[in-house]
Design an enzyme around this catalytic site. Structure first.
Site, PDB file in Angstrom:
ATOM      1  N   PRO A 281     -36.327 -25.403 -48.988  1.00 19.66           N
ATOM      2  CA  PRO A 281     -36.614 -25.550 -50.218  1.00 19.66           C
ATOM      3  C   PRO A 281     -35.438 -25.396 -51.570  1.00 19.66           C
ATOM      4  O   PRO A 281     -34.841 -24.577 -50.970  1.00 19.66           O
ATOM      5  CB  PRO A 281     -37.498 -23.983 -50.065  1.00 19.66           C
ATOM      6  N   GLY A 282     -36.396 -26.353 -52.539  1.00 20.64           N
ATOM      7  CA  GLY A 282     -35.384 -25.891 -53.565  1.00 20.64           C
ATOM      8  C   GLY A 282     -36.673 -24.953 -54.556  1.00 20.64           C
ATOM      9  O   GLY A 282     -36.423 -23.987 -54.854  1.00 20.64           O
ATOM     10  N   ARG A 283     -37.752 -26.042 -55.064  1.00 24.10           N
ATOM     11  CA  ARG A 283     -38.446 -25.273 -55.880  1.00 24.10           C
ATOM     12  C   ARG A 283     -39.240 -24.312 -55.318  1.00 24.10           C
ATOM     13  O   ARG A 283     -39.357 -22.963 -55.806  1.00 24.10           O
ATOM     14  CB  ARG A 283     -39.448 -26.250 -56.445  1.00 24.10           C
TER      15      ARG A 283
ATOM     16  N   CYS B 169     -36.117 -37.189 -80.627  1.00 21.23           N
ATOM     17  CA  CYS B 169     -36.614 -38.144 -81.036  1.00 21.23           C
ATOM     18  C   CYS B 169     -37.627 -39.057 -80.777  1.00 21.23           C
ATOM     19  O   CYS B 169     -37.151 -39.657 -80.519  1.00 21.23           O
ATOM     20  CB  CYS B 169     -35.455 -38.494 -82.522  1.00 21.23           C
TER      21      CYS B 169
ATOM     22  N   TYR C 213     -42.342 -36.312 -65.441  1.00 20.02           N
ATOM     23  CA  TYR C 213     -43.097 -36.896 -64.702  1.00 20.02           C
ATOM     24  C   TYR C 213     -44.317 -36.113 -65.049  1.00 20.02           C
ATOM     25  O   TYR C 213     -45.323 -35.732 -64.269  1.00 20.02           O
ATOM     26  CB  TYR C 213     -42.977 -35.068 -63.859  1.00 20.02           C
TER      27      TYR C 213
HETATM   28  N1  LLP Z   1     -34.336 -32.207 -49.651  1.00 21.56           N
HETATM   29  C1  LLP Z   1     -33.662 -33.142 -50.034  1.00 21.56           C
HETATM   30  C2  LLP Z   1     -33.472 -34.204 -49.542  1.00 21.56           C
HETATM   31  C3  LLP Z   1     -33.694 -33.190 -51.417  1.00 21.56           C
HETATM   32  O1  LLP Z   1     -33.972 -34.762 -51.790  1.00 21.56           O
HETATM   33  C4  LLP Z   1     -35.179 -32.593 -52.639  1.00 21.56           C
HETATM   34  C5  LLP Z   1     -35.712 -32.249 -53.605  1.00 21.56           C
HETATM   35  C6  LLP Z   1     -34.681 -30.921 -51.633  1.00 21.56           C
HETATM   36  C7  LLP Z   1     -34.161 -30.872 -50.426  1.00 21.56           C
HETATM   37  C8  LLP Z   1     -35.884 -29.970 -52.667  1.00 21.56           C
HETATM   38  O2  LLP Z   1     -37.335 -30.231 -52.694  1.00 21.56           O
HETATM   39  P1  LLP Z   1     -37.977 -28.845 -53.382  1.00 21.56           P
HETATM   40  O3  LLP Z   1     -38.627 -28.121 -52.385  1.00 21.56           O
HETATM   41  O4  LLP Z   1     -37.394 -28.551 -54.743  1.00 21.56           O
HETATM   42  O5  LLP Z   1     -39.289 -30.211 -53.659  1.00 21.56           O
HETATM   43  N2  LLP Z   1     -36.889 -32.972 -60.625  1.00 21.56           N
HETATM   44  C9  LLP Z   1     -37.883 -33.267 -60.136  1.00 21.56           C
HETATM   45  C10 LLP Z   1     -38.212 -32.605 -58.247  1.00 21.56           C
HETATM   46  C11 LLP Z   1     -37.121 -33.703 -57.434  1.00 21.56           C
HETATM   47  C12 LLP Z   1     -36.322 -33.553 -56.243  1.00 21.56           C
HETATM   48  C13 LLP Z   1     -35.648 -34.588 -55.332  1.00 21.56           C
HETATM   49  N3  LLP Z   1     -35.048 -33.183 -54.166  1.00 21.56           N
HETATM   50  C14 LLP Z   1     -39.008 -32.204 -60.201  1.00 21.56           C
HETATM   51  O6  LLP Z   1     -38.715 -31.306 -61.234  1.00 21.56           O
HETATM   52  O7  LLP Z   1     -40.546 -32.221 -60.002  1.00 21.56           O
END
Ligand code: LLP
Length: 418
Positions: free
Chosen positions: A274-276, A348, A316
Protein backbone atom coordinates in the site's frame (compact mmCIF):
# COMPACT_ATOMS: atom_id res chain seq x y z
CA UNK A 1 -8.60 32.22 13.60
CA UNK A 2 -11.88 31.17 12.12
CA UNK A 3 -12.13 27.84 10.38
CA UNK A 4 -14.16 26.18 7.74
CA UNK A 5 -12.33 23.03 8.66
CA UNK A 6 -14.69 20.12 9.24
CA UNK A 7 -12.02 17.48 8.74
CA UNK A 8 -8.92 18.85 10.39
CA UNK A 9 -10.96 20.10 13.36
CA UNK A 10 -12.67 16.78 13.73
CA UNK A 11 -9.51 14.69 13.76
CA UNK A 12 -7.33 17.26 15.56
CA UNK A 13 -4.98 17.23 12.59
CA UNK A 14 -3.08 20.38 13.57
CA UNK A 15 -2.84 19.26 17.22
CA UNK A 16 -3.71 22.77 18.38
CA UNK A 17 -1.33 24.57 16.01
CA UNK A 18 -2.65 27.48 13.99
CA UNK A 19 -2.20 27.03 10.22
CA UNK A 20 -1.45 30.77 9.93
CA UNK A 21 1.43 30.49 12.38
CA UNK A 22 2.77 27.47 10.50
CA UNK A 23 2.67 29.40 7.22
CA UNK A 24 4.27 32.46 8.83
CA UNK A 25 7.07 30.31 10.17
CA UNK A 26 7.70 27.93 7.26
CA UNK A 27 6.30 29.78 4.24
CA UNK A 28 3.59 28.97 1.70
CA UNK A 29 2.74 26.55 0.19
CA UNK A 30 3.52 23.98 2.84
CA UNK A 31 3.05 20.23 3.27
CA UNK A 32 2.02 19.44 6.85
CA UNK A 33 2.10 15.86 8.15
CA UNK A 34 0.70 14.37 11.32
CA UNK A 35 2.78 11.57 12.85
CA UNK A 36 -0.07 10.09 14.88
CA UNK A 37 -2.20 9.54 11.76
CA UNK A 38 0.73 8.04 9.83
CA UNK A 39 1.35 5.54 12.63
CA UNK A 40 -2.36 4.67 12.86
CA UNK A 41 -2.43 3.85 9.17
CA UNK A 42 0.58 1.54 9.49
CA UNK A 43 -1.10 -0.28 12.35
CA UNK A 44 -4.35 -0.65 10.39
CA UNK A 45 -2.51 -2.18 7.45
CA UNK A 46 -0.59 -4.66 9.58
CA UNK A 47 -3.88 -5.91 11.06
CA UNK A 48 -5.47 -6.64 7.69
CA UNK A 49 -4.41 -10.27 7.58
CA UNK A 50 -3.94 -12.63 10.49
CA UNK A 51 -1.73 -14.83 8.34
CA UNK A 52 1.48 -15.75 10.21
CA UNK A 53 3.79 -14.67 7.44
CA UNK A 54 2.16 -11.43 6.33
CA UNK A 55 4.28 -8.39 5.48
CA UNK A 56 3.31 -4.84 4.60
CA UNK A 57 5.70 -3.11 2.21
CA UNK A 58 4.89 0.61 2.04
CA UNK A 59 5.05 1.86 -1.55
CA UNK A 60 7.55 4.68 -1.24
CA UNK A 61 6.58 6.33 -4.52
CA UNK A 62 3.57 7.75 -2.66
CA UNK A 63 5.79 9.78 -0.34
CA UNK A 64 9.50 9.23 0.13
CA UNK A 65 10.29 11.82 2.77
CA UNK A 66 13.06 10.19 4.78
CA UNK A 67 11.65 11.28 8.14
CA UNK A 68 8.29 9.69 7.33
CA UNK A 69 10.12 6.55 6.19
CA UNK A 70 11.89 6.35 9.56
CA UNK A 71 8.51 6.44 11.32
CA UNK A 72 7.15 3.77 8.99
CA UNK A 73 10.22 1.61 9.73
CA UNK A 74 9.69 2.16 13.42
CA UNK A 75 6.19 0.72 12.95
CA UNK A 76 7.81 -2.45 11.51
CA UNK A 77 6.47 -1.82 8.04
CA UNK A 78 8.80 -2.71 5.15
CA UNK A 79 9.08 -0.89 1.83
CA UNK A 80 8.89 -1.46 -1.89
CA UNK A 81 11.02 0.32 -4.49
CA UNK A 82 10.66 0.95 -8.20
CA UNK A 83 14.04 2.49 -8.94
CA UNK A 84 17.61 2.35 -7.71
CA UNK A 85 17.07 5.88 -6.40
CA UNK A 86 14.27 4.70 -4.11
CA UNK A 87 16.51 1.93 -2.75
CA UNK A 88 19.14 4.60 -2.03
CA UNK A 89 16.64 6.72 -0.05
CA UNK A 90 15.28 3.67 1.78
CA UNK A 91 18.73 2.50 2.85
CA UNK A 92 19.43 6.02 4.08
CA UNK A 93 16.24 5.79 6.13
CA UNK A 94 17.65 2.64 7.76
CA UNK A 95 15.94 -0.16 5.84
CA UNK A 96 18.15 -3.17 5.12
CA UNK A 97 18.10 -5.17 1.89
CA UNK A 98 15.80 -7.86 3.27
CA UNK A 99 13.16 -5.23 4.08
CA UNK A 100 13.07 -3.91 0.52
CA UNK A 101 11.08 -5.43 -2.31
CA UNK A 102 11.95 -4.15 -5.76
CA UNK A 103 9.10 -4.07 -8.29
CA UNK A 104 10.84 -3.20 -11.55
CA UNK A 105 9.59 -1.94 -14.87
CA UNK A 106 11.72 -1.52 -17.99
CA UNK A 107 15.11 -1.35 -16.27
CA UNK A 108 18.25 -0.81 -18.27
CA UNK A 109 20.86 -3.52 -17.84
CA UNK A 110 22.94 -1.11 -15.80
CA UNK A 111 20.09 -0.41 -13.39
CA UNK A 112 19.19 -4.09 -13.16
CA UNK A 113 22.79 -4.99 -12.26
CA UNK A 114 22.89 -2.22 -9.66
CA UNK A 115 19.62 -3.38 -8.09
CA UNK A 116 20.81 -7.00 -8.02
CA UNK A 117 23.99 -5.83 -6.27
CA UNK A 118 21.84 -4.15 -3.59
CA UNK A 119 20.78 -7.63 -2.46
CA UNK A 120 17.05 -6.91 -2.47
CA UNK A 121 14.29 -9.23 -3.67
CA UNK A 122 13.34 -8.38 -7.24
CA UNK A 123 10.22 -8.74 -9.31
CA UNK A 124 10.47 -8.51 -13.09
CA UNK A 125 7.49 -7.71 -15.26
CA UNK A 126 8.21 -8.89 -18.78
CA UNK A 127 9.66 -11.95 -20.45
CA UNK A 128 12.47 -9.85 -21.90
CA UNK A 129 13.36 -8.46 -18.45
CA UNK A 130 13.28 -12.01 -17.06
CA UNK A 131 15.74 -13.06 -19.75
CA UNK A 132 17.99 -10.08 -19.00
CA UNK A 133 17.81 -10.90 -15.31
CA UNK A 134 18.92 -14.45 -16.17
CA UNK A 135 21.81 -13.21 -18.29
CA UNK A 136 23.04 -10.90 -15.53
CA UNK A 137 22.30 -13.18 -12.59
CA UNK A 138 22.39 -16.82 -13.71
CA UNK A 139 20.92 -19.14 -11.08
CA UNK A 140 19.36 -16.20 -9.21
CA UNK A 141 16.05 -15.95 -7.40
CA UNK A 142 13.32 -13.80 -8.86
CA UNK A 143 9.65 -12.88 -8.47
CA UNK A 144 7.47 -12.49 -11.55
CA UNK A 145 4.72 -9.91 -11.97
CA UNK A 146 1.61 -11.44 -13.46
CA UNK A 147 -1.04 -9.48 -15.32
CA UNK A 148 -4.26 -11.30 -14.45
CA UNK A 149 -6.07 -9.92 -17.50
CA UNK A 150 -8.14 -7.17 -15.90
CA UNK A 151 -7.49 -4.20 -13.65
CA UNK A 152 -9.16 -1.35 -11.82
CA UNK A 153 -8.17 2.14 -10.69
CA UNK A 154 -9.40 5.69 -10.11
CA UNK A 155 -8.29 6.76 -13.60
CA UNK A 156 -7.32 5.00 -16.82
CA UNK A 157 -3.73 6.18 -16.30
CA UNK A 158 -3.35 4.20 -13.09
CA UNK A 159 -4.99 0.92 -14.08
CA UNK A 160 -2.01 -1.41 -14.14
CA UNK A 161 -3.45 -4.72 -15.25
CA UNK A 162 -5.64 -5.82 -18.13
CA UNK A 163 -5.38 -5.32 -21.85
CA UNK A 164 -4.32 -1.69 -22.01
CA UNK A 165 -1.27 -1.43 -19.81
CA UNK A 166 2.44 -2.08 -20.15
CA UNK A 167 2.63 -3.98 -16.85
CA UNK A 168 3.09 -7.62 -16.04
CA UNK A 169 3.28 -10.90 -17.91
CA UNK A 170 0.04 -12.47 -19.01
CA UNK A 171 -1.02 -15.36 -16.77
CA UNK A 172 -1.34 -17.40 -19.95
CA UNK A 173 2.43 -17.16 -20.42
CA UNK A 174 3.47 -19.28 -17.43
CA UNK A 175 5.09 -21.89 -19.68
CA UNK A 176 7.22 -19.18 -21.33
CA UNK A 177 8.28 -17.94 -17.90
CA UNK A 178 9.31 -21.48 -16.96
CA UNK A 179 11.21 -21.94 -20.19
CA UNK A 180 13.31 -18.80 -19.61
CA UNK A 181 13.80 -19.64 -15.93
CA UNK A 182 15.02 -23.14 -16.85
CA UNK A 183 17.47 -21.92 -19.44
CA UNK A 184 19.18 -19.62 -16.89
CA UNK A 185 18.71 -21.83 -13.84
CA UNK A 186 16.50 -19.16 -12.24
CA UNK A 187 14.36 -19.96 -9.24
CA UNK A 188 10.91 -18.35 -9.42
CA UNK A 189 10.36 -17.64 -5.73
CA UNK A 190 7.11 -15.74 -6.01
CA UNK A 191 4.41 -14.03 -8.01
CA UNK A 192 3.13 -10.50 -7.64
CA UNK A 193 0.35 -8.37 -9.03
CA UNK A 194 -0.86 -4.80 -8.79
CA UNK A 195 -4.17 -4.24 -10.55
CA UNK A 196 -4.26 -0.46 -10.19
CA UNK A 197 -4.32 2.45 -7.81
CA UNK A 198 -7.41 3.27 -5.77
CA UNK A 199 -9.29 0.35 -7.26
CA UNK A 200 -13.02 0.49 -6.72
CA UNK A 201 -13.91 -2.95 -7.92
CA UNK A 202 -13.40 -5.51 -5.16
CA UNK A 203 -14.59 -8.36 -7.38
CA UNK A 204 -11.77 -7.68 -9.84
CA UNK A 205 -9.26 -7.76 -6.99
CA UNK A 206 -10.61 -11.10 -5.76
CA UNK A 207 -10.74 -12.58 -9.27
CA UNK A 208 -7.14 -11.47 -9.86
CA UNK A 209 -6.02 -13.19 -6.68
CA UNK A 210 -7.73 -16.37 -7.80
CA UNK A 211 -5.90 -16.22 -11.13
CA UNK A 212 -2.58 -15.67 -9.40
CA UNK A 213 -3.22 -18.56 -7.03
CA UNK A 214 -3.85 -20.86 -9.95
CA UNK A 215 -0.67 -19.56 -11.63
CA UNK A 216 1.21 -20.41 -8.41
CA UNK A 217 0.49 -24.06 -9.10
CA UNK A 218 2.86 -23.81 -12.06
CA UNK A 219 5.77 -22.71 -9.88
CA UNK A 220 6.37 -25.28 -7.14
CA UNK A 221 9.29 -23.34 -5.63
CA UNK A 222 7.33 -20.09 -5.26
CA UNK A 223 6.46 -19.08 -1.72
CA UNK A 224 6.02 -15.28 -2.06
CA UNK A 225 2.56 -14.08 -2.95
CA UNK A 226 2.43 -10.33 -3.39
CA UNK A 227 -1.01 -8.79 -3.83
CA UNK A 228 0.18 -5.26 -4.67
CA UNK A 229 -1.36 -2.04 -3.42
CA UNK A 230 -4.12 0.22 -4.66
CA UNK A 231 -6.28 0.32 -1.53
CA UNK A 232 -8.60 3.31 -1.57
CA UNK A 233 -9.09 6.19 0.76
CA UNK A 234 -12.05 8.52 0.43
CA UNK A 235 -11.08 11.95 -0.92
CA UNK A 236 -14.60 13.18 -0.35
CA UNK A 237 -15.08 12.91 3.37
CA UNK A 238 -16.70 16.32 3.81
CA UNK A 239 -19.68 14.99 1.90
CA UNK A 240 -19.66 11.88 4.04
CA UNK A 241 -18.10 9.38 1.62
CA UNK A 242 -16.48 6.76 3.82
CA UNK A 243 -13.31 4.72 3.26
CA UNK A 244 -13.74 1.24 1.82
CA UNK A 245 -14.16 -1.53 4.33
CA UNK A 246 -10.82 -3.23 3.78
CA UNK A 247 -11.19 -5.61 6.68
CA UNK A 248 -14.18 -7.22 4.99
CA UNK A 249 -12.26 -7.54 1.71
CA UNK A 250 -9.31 -9.08 3.48
CA UNK A 251 -11.42 -11.65 5.31
CA UNK A 252 -12.26 -12.92 1.85
CA UNK A 253 -8.61 -12.76 0.74
CA UNK A 254 -7.56 -14.61 3.89
CA UNK A 255 -9.98 -17.43 3.18
CA UNK A 256 -8.85 -17.80 -0.43
CA UNK A 257 -5.21 -18.04 0.59
CA UNK A 258 -5.87 -20.38 3.50
CA UNK A 259 -7.88 -22.74 1.31
CA UNK A 260 -5.19 -22.71 -1.37
CA UNK A 261 -2.42 -23.37 1.16
CA UNK A 262 -4.34 -26.26 2.71
CA UNK A 263 -5.16 -27.95 -0.56
CA UNK A 264 -1.64 -27.46 -1.93
CA UNK A 265 0.20 -28.04 1.33
CA UNK A 266 2.34 -24.97 0.71
CA UNK A 267 2.98 -22.14 3.12
CA UNK A 268 3.08 -18.69 1.58
CA UNK A 269 4.61 -15.37 2.55
CA UNK A 270 1.90 -12.79 1.82
CA UNK A 271 2.87 -9.25 0.89
CA UNK A 272 0.85 -6.12 0.21
CA UNK A 273 2.27 -2.84 -1.12
CA UNK A 274 0.00 0.00 0.00
CA UNK A 275 1.16 3.51 -0.79
CA UNK A 276 -1.80 5.87 -0.68
CA UNK A 277 -3.56 4.13 2.19
CA UNK A 278 -0.61 4.69 4.50
CA UNK A 279 0.41 8.24 3.66
CA UNK A 280 -2.54 10.09 2.07
CA UNK A 281 -4.46 11.09 5.14
CA UNK A 282 -1.52 12.09 7.29
CA UNK A 283 -0.85 15.04 4.93
CA UNK A 284 -2.55 18.39 4.36
CA UNK A 285 -1.21 20.85 1.81
CA UNK A 286 -1.60 24.47 2.90
CA UNK A 287 -1.52 27.35 0.44
CA UNK A 288 -2.42 31.02 0.33
CA UNK A 289 -5.11 32.81 -1.66
CA UNK A 290 -3.38 35.52 -3.66
CA UNK A 291 -6.16 36.86 -5.89
CA UNK A 292 -9.79 36.45 -6.79
CA UNK A 293 -11.46 37.14 -10.10
CA UNK A 294 -14.50 36.39 -12.21
CA UNK A 295 -14.09 35.44 -15.86
CA UNK A 296 -17.22 34.98 -17.95
CA UNK A 297 -19.38 34.05 -14.97
CA UNK A 298 -16.77 31.75 -13.47
CA UNK A 299 -15.17 32.62 -10.17
CA UNK A 300 -11.46 31.84 -9.82
CA UNK A 301 -9.67 31.71 -6.52
CA UNK A 302 -5.98 32.16 -7.32
CA UNK A 303 -3.53 30.45 -4.98
CA UNK A 304 0.14 29.53 -4.78
CA UNK A 305 -0.72 25.82 -5.09
CA UNK A 306 0.20 25.19 -8.71
CA UNK A 307 0.40 21.75 -10.25
CA UNK A 308 4.12 21.84 -9.66
CA UNK A 309 3.17 21.45 -5.96
CA UNK A 310 0.36 18.90 -6.35
CA UNK A 311 -0.16 17.32 -9.78
CA UNK A 312 -3.04 14.94 -9.06
CA UNK A 313 -5.92 17.28 -9.89
CA UNK A 314 -4.41 18.44 -13.18
CA UNK A 315 -3.15 15.01 -14.18
CA UNK A 316 -6.05 12.74 -13.28
CA UNK A 317 -8.94 15.16 -12.64
CA UNK A 318 -8.58 13.92 -9.09
CA UNK A 319 -10.83 15.26 -6.36
CA UNK A 320 -9.60 16.47 -2.96
CA UNK A 321 -11.61 17.86 -0.08
CA UNK A 322 -10.76 21.53 0.47
CA UNK A 323 -10.80 23.49 3.69
CA UNK A 324 -10.62 27.25 4.14
CA UNK A 325 -8.92 28.91 7.09
CA UNK A 326 -9.55 32.55 7.90
CA UNK A 327 -7.78 34.80 10.33
CA UNK A 328 -10.17 36.22 12.87
CA UNK A 329 -10.31 39.98 12.82
CA UNK A 330 -11.65 41.27 16.14
CA UNK A 331 -15.05 42.88 15.80
CA UNK A 332 -15.76 41.23 12.44
CA UNK A 333 -18.73 39.00 11.84
CA UNK A 334 -17.36 35.73 10.51
CA UNK A 335 -20.62 34.17 9.46
CA UNK A 336 -19.90 31.78 6.61
CA UNK A 337 -21.79 32.08 3.32
CA UNK A 338 -21.08 29.57 0.56
CA UNK A 339 -20.56 30.03 -3.17
CA UNK A 340 -19.35 28.01 -6.13
CA UNK A 341 -15.80 28.63 -7.29
CA UNK A 342 -12.76 27.18 -9.01
CA UNK A 343 -9.55 26.95 -7.02
CA UNK A 344 -6.55 27.40 -9.28
CA UNK A 345 -2.78 27.70 -8.98
CA UNK A 346 -0.09 29.96 -10.41
CA UNK A 347 1.13 27.84 -13.33
CA UNK A 348 0.72 29.08 -16.90
CA UNK A 349 -1.71 26.42 -18.03
CA UNK A 350 -5.49 26.33 -17.98
CA UNK A 351 -5.37 22.81 -16.56
CA UNK A 352 -3.78 24.20 -13.41
CA UNK A 353 -6.63 23.80 -10.97
CA UNK A 354 -7.11 22.22 -7.57
CA UNK A 355 -10.90 22.17 -7.45
CA UNK A 356 -13.56 22.83 -10.09
CA UNK A 357 -17.00 24.26 -9.55
CA UNK A 358 -16.83 23.66 -5.84
CA UNK A 359 -19.15 24.96 -3.16
CA UNK A 360 -16.98 26.66 -0.55
CA UNK A 361 -17.29 29.46 1.98
CA UNK A 362 -16.81 32.72 0.07
CA UNK A 363 -13.08 33.15 0.05
CA UNK A 364 -11.13 36.38 0.39
CA UNK A 365 -7.53 37.29 -0.40
CA UNK A 366 -5.16 36.15 2.31
CA UNK A 367 -7.30 33.17 3.36
CA UNK A 368 -5.49 29.87 3.60
CA UNK A 369 -6.59 26.81 1.66
CA UNK A 370 -6.05 23.26 2.89
CA UNK A 371 -5.94 20.42 0.38
CA UNK A 372 -6.92 17.31 2.33
CA UNK A 373 -5.38 13.86 2.02
CA UNK A 374 -2.38 15.27 0.20
CA UNK A 375 0.20 13.02 1.85
CA UNK A 376 0.29 10.53 -1.03
CA UNK A 377 1.45 11.46 -4.53
CA UNK A 378 1.64 15.09 -3.46
CA UNK A 379 5.22 16.11 -2.80
CA UNK A 380 6.54 12.99 -4.55
CA UNK A 381 5.12 14.22 -7.87
CA UNK A 382 6.12 17.86 -7.39
CA UNK A 383 8.43 19.63 -9.83
CA UNK A 384 10.19 22.87 -10.69
CA UNK A 385 7.88 23.56 -13.64
CA UNK A 386 7.64 27.29 -14.39
CA UNK A 387 10.78 27.81 -12.30
CA UNK A 388 8.79 27.34 -9.11
CA UNK A 389 10.31 25.98 -5.95
CA UNK A 390 9.23 22.79 -4.26
CA UNK A 391 7.64 23.57 -0.89
CA UNK A 392 8.83 22.75 2.60
CA UNK A 393 7.47 19.78 4.55
CA UNK A 394 6.82 19.83 8.29
CA UNK A 395 5.81 17.13 10.73
CA UNK A 396 3.59 17.53 13.78
CA UNK A 397 5.01 14.88 16.07
CA UNK A 398 3.35 12.61 18.60
CA UNK A 399 4.49 15.09 21.25
CA UNK A 400 2.68 17.82 19.22
CA UNK A 401 5.98 19.57 18.46
CA UNK A 402 6.49 20.77 14.91
CA UNK A 403 9.68 20.10 13.00
CA UNK A 404 10.90 20.89 9.54
CA UNK A 405 11.47 17.63 7.66
CA UNK A 406 12.35 19.11 4.27
CA UNK A 407 13.49 22.63 3.58
CA UNK A 408 11.84 24.75 0.94
CA UNK A 409 13.94 24.78 -2.21
CA UNK A 410 16.00 27.85 -3.01
CA UNK A 411 16.76 29.76 -6.20
CA UNK A 412 20.36 28.51 -5.93
CA UNK A 413 19.07 24.93 -6.20
CA UNK A 414 17.41 25.87 -9.50
CA UNK A 415 20.93 26.42 -10.80
CA UNK A 416 22.26 23.04 -9.62
CA UNK A 417 23.75 20.87 -12.34
CA UNK A 418 24.46 23.69 -14.79
N1 LLP B 1 2.71 -1.42 -6.08
C1 LLP B 1 2.94 -1.10 -7.36
C2 LLP B 1 3.61 -2.06 -8.23
C3 LLP B 1 2.52 0.15 -7.85
O1 LLP B 1 2.74 0.45 -9.14
C4 LLP B 1 1.88 1.05 -7.00
C5 LLP B 1 1.44 2.37 -7.48
C6 LLP B 1 1.66 0.67 -5.65
C7 LLP B 1 2.09 -0.59 -5.23
C8 LLP B 1 0.98 1.56 -4.66
O2 LLP B 1 -0.30 1.89 -5.05
P1 LLP B 1 -1.27 2.67 -4.04
O3 LLP B 1 -1.53 1.78 -2.87
O4 LLP B 1 -0.58 3.91 -3.62
O5 LLP B 1 -2.48 2.95 -4.84
N2 LLP B 1 0.10 9.01 -8.96
C9 LLP B 1 -1.16 8.32 -8.87
C10 LLP B 1 -1.00 6.92 -8.34
C11 LLP B 1 0.00 6.11 -9.09
C12 LLP B 1 0.26 4.77 -8.50
C13 LLP B 1 1.39 4.08 -9.17
N3 LLP B 1 1.65 2.78 -8.66
C14 LLP B 1 -2.15 9.15 -8.06
O6 LLP B 1 -1.80 10.23 -7.59
O7 LLP B 1 -3.31 8.74 -7.90
Amino acid sequence: MNYYAPLTSENGFFEGHDPYELIERYGSPLYVYNEKILRQKCVEMKKLLKHKNFKVHYSVKANGNIELLKIIKNESVNVDAVSHGEIYIEKNAGFCSSQILFVGNNLTRAEMSAVINEGVRISVDSLSQLKQFGEINKGGEVIVRINPGFGSGHHQKVITAGNYTKFGISYTDCSKIKEIADSYGLKIIGLNMHIGSLFHDKDIYISSIKILLSALNEFPEAYIFDLGGGFGVSYNKIEGVKDHDLSKLFRHVDKLIRDWSLSNDRKLEIIIEPGRYISAECGVLLGTVSSIKSNYMQKYIGTDIGFNVIARTAMYDAYHDIEVYRKKIPGTNHRISFEKCNIVGNICETGDYIAKDKLLPSITEGDLIGVMSAGAYGFSMSSNYNGRLRPAEILIGRNKNVRLIRKRETFEQLMNNF
